[in-house]
Scaffold this motif. Sequence first.
Motif, short mmCIF file in Angstrom:
data_model
loop_
_atom_site.label_atom_id
_atom_site.label_comp_id
_atom_site.label_asym_id
_atom_site.label_seq_id
_atom_site.Cartn_x
_atom_site.Cartn_y
_atom_site.Cartn_z
N VAL A 7 0.85 -1.20 0.00
CA VAL A 7 0.00 0.00 0.00
C VAL A 7 0.88 1.26 0.00
CG1 VAL A 7 -1.70 1.33 1.33
CG2 VAL A 7 -1.97 -1.16 1.09
N VAL A 8 1.98 1.23 0.77
CA VAL A 8 2.93 2.36 0.76
C VAL A 8 3.49 2.53 -0.66
CG1 VAL A 8 5.21 3.12 1.55
CG2 VAL A 8 3.56 2.19 3.19
N GLY A 9 3.83 1.41 -1.32
CA GLY A 9 4.37 1.47 -2.68
C GLY A 9 3.37 2.08 -3.65
N GLY A 10 2.10 1.64 -3.56
CA GLY A 10 1.06 2.17 -4.45
C GLY A 10 0.83 3.65 -4.21
N ALA A 11 0.72 4.04 -2.92
CA ALA A 11 0.44 5.43 -2.58
C ALA A 11 1.59 6.34 -3.02
CB ALA A 11 0.20 5.56 -1.07
N THR A 12 2.83 5.87 -2.86
CA THR A 12 3.99 6.67 -3.27
C THR A 12 3.98 6.87 -4.78
OG1 THR A 12 5.27 5.73 -1.45
CG2 THR A 12 6.52 6.81 -3.22
N ALA A 13 3.65 5.81 -5.53
CA ALA A 13 3.61 5.93 -7.00
C ALA A 13 2.57 6.95 -7.43
CB ALA A 13 3.32 4.56 -7.63
N VAL A 14 1.41 6.94 -6.77
CA VAL A 14 0.35 7.92 -7.11
C VAL A 14 0.83 9.33 -6.77
CG1 VAL A 14 -1.99 8.70 -6.55
CG2 VAL A 14 -1.52 6.25 -6.83
N GLY A 15 1.45 9.47 -5.59
CA GLY A 15 1.94 10.79 -5.17
C GLY A 15 2.97 11.34 -6.13
N VAL A 16 3.92 10.51 -6.54
CA VAL A 16 4.98 10.96 -7.45
C VAL A 16 4.39 11.23 -8.85
CG1 VAL A 16 7.14 10.31 -8.61
CG2 VAL A 16 6.81 9.77 -6.20
N GLY A 17 3.45 10.36 -9.27
CA GLY A 17 2.84 10.50 -10.59
C GLY A 17 2.04 11.78 -10.72
N ARG A 18 1.56 12.29 -9.60
CA ARG A 18 0.74 13.50 -9.60
C ARG A 18 1.59 14.75 -9.81
NH1 ARG A 18 -4.18 13.93 -7.24
NH2 ARG A 18 -3.90 11.98 -6.13
N LEU A 19 2.88 14.67 -9.43
CA LEU A 19 3.74 15.84 -9.46
C LEU A 19 3.88 16.40 -10.88
CD1 LEU A 19 6.59 14.66 -7.05
CD2 LEU A 19 4.68 16.19 -6.53
#
Length: 268
Positions: free
Chosen positions: A256-268
Motif C-alpha cells: 500500500v505504501v508502494g502504491g500510494a507513493t507511485a500515485v503521489g509521485v505521478g501526480r507531481l
Amino acid sequence: MLLDIIPRLLIGGTLAGVVAGRASRRGQLTLGGEYAAFVVGALAVIGGIGWGASLAVFYYSSIALSRWRAGDKRRRSRSVLPDVQIRSGWQVLANGGAFAIAAPVWIVTGWWQAGLFGFGALAAATADTWATEVGMAFKAAPRSLVTGRPVVHGTSGGVSAYGTAAAVVGAFVMALCAVVSLDVPFDLVRLEAVILGGLAGAMADSLLGATVQSRRWCDECREWTERRVHTCGYRSHHRAGLAWLTNDVVNAVATVVGGATAVGVGRL
Ligand SMILES: [Zn+2]
C-alpha cells in the motif's frame, strides 16, 4: 463495460486456475494459497493481458530467484526461517491483493491513479522479494536498518548491498511492465513513479520489520527466530514488537505504501 469485463474474467479465471493448480501440485502453495492465487490472477487479468503478464513476471521471477543457491540460503537462514517455504493464502494476498483490486478499478473508472497504485504496489512486492532472495544468496551478513548491527540472514529488517541493488532492479522491471500495461507511450514520469513506489515499499517493509513487527524468541538458544518451533525443537514465543503485526501484515502495508507513493509521485 460489462461486455469487456466478463470475457476477461473468464480468460483470467481459466489462466489463474491452471497456474494456481500447477503451483499447488508442486508444493509451492497451500490450498488457501491456491484459492488466493486464483482470485488474484483472475482479477488482475481484468486489467488486460499486460496486468496478467506483469503478475506472472513477479510470480515466476520470485520462484526462480528462490531456487538460486537454495541450499546456501537454507543453511544461512535456518535458525530464523521455516524449512519449507510454501506460500499461504495470506502471503499471496499480502503480496498481490492491492494489485488485484486496482486492476478492475482501473478498467471500470479509467483513473490513472488506480493504474499507478496497482503497479507501485506490485513493484514494492517485487523489490522486497528480490532483495530478500538475492541478499540471502550472498555470504555478507545483512545489517539492521535501524541499529546498523549485523543480523542473521533472513531476519526481518535486515538490509544488504546486494539486496538493495536487487530491489532497484526489481522496481525498474515492474516500472517497464507498468509502461507497457497502462496503454501509454513511453512515459518517464510513470516509470519514475513506479520505481520510487517500489523502493519506498521495500524500505517501509524493512523499517517496519526492524522496529514494530512481531518478533519471536527461543529461550533455549537465546536467539531471535520467525519459527514457531525452533531448530532445537523448543517452541519460540512472542517477545518484541506487536503480536498481530506479522510478516504478512507488514508485506501488505508495504504494497500500500508502494502504491500510494507511485500515485503521489505521478501526480507531481
Ligand atoms: Zn532454539
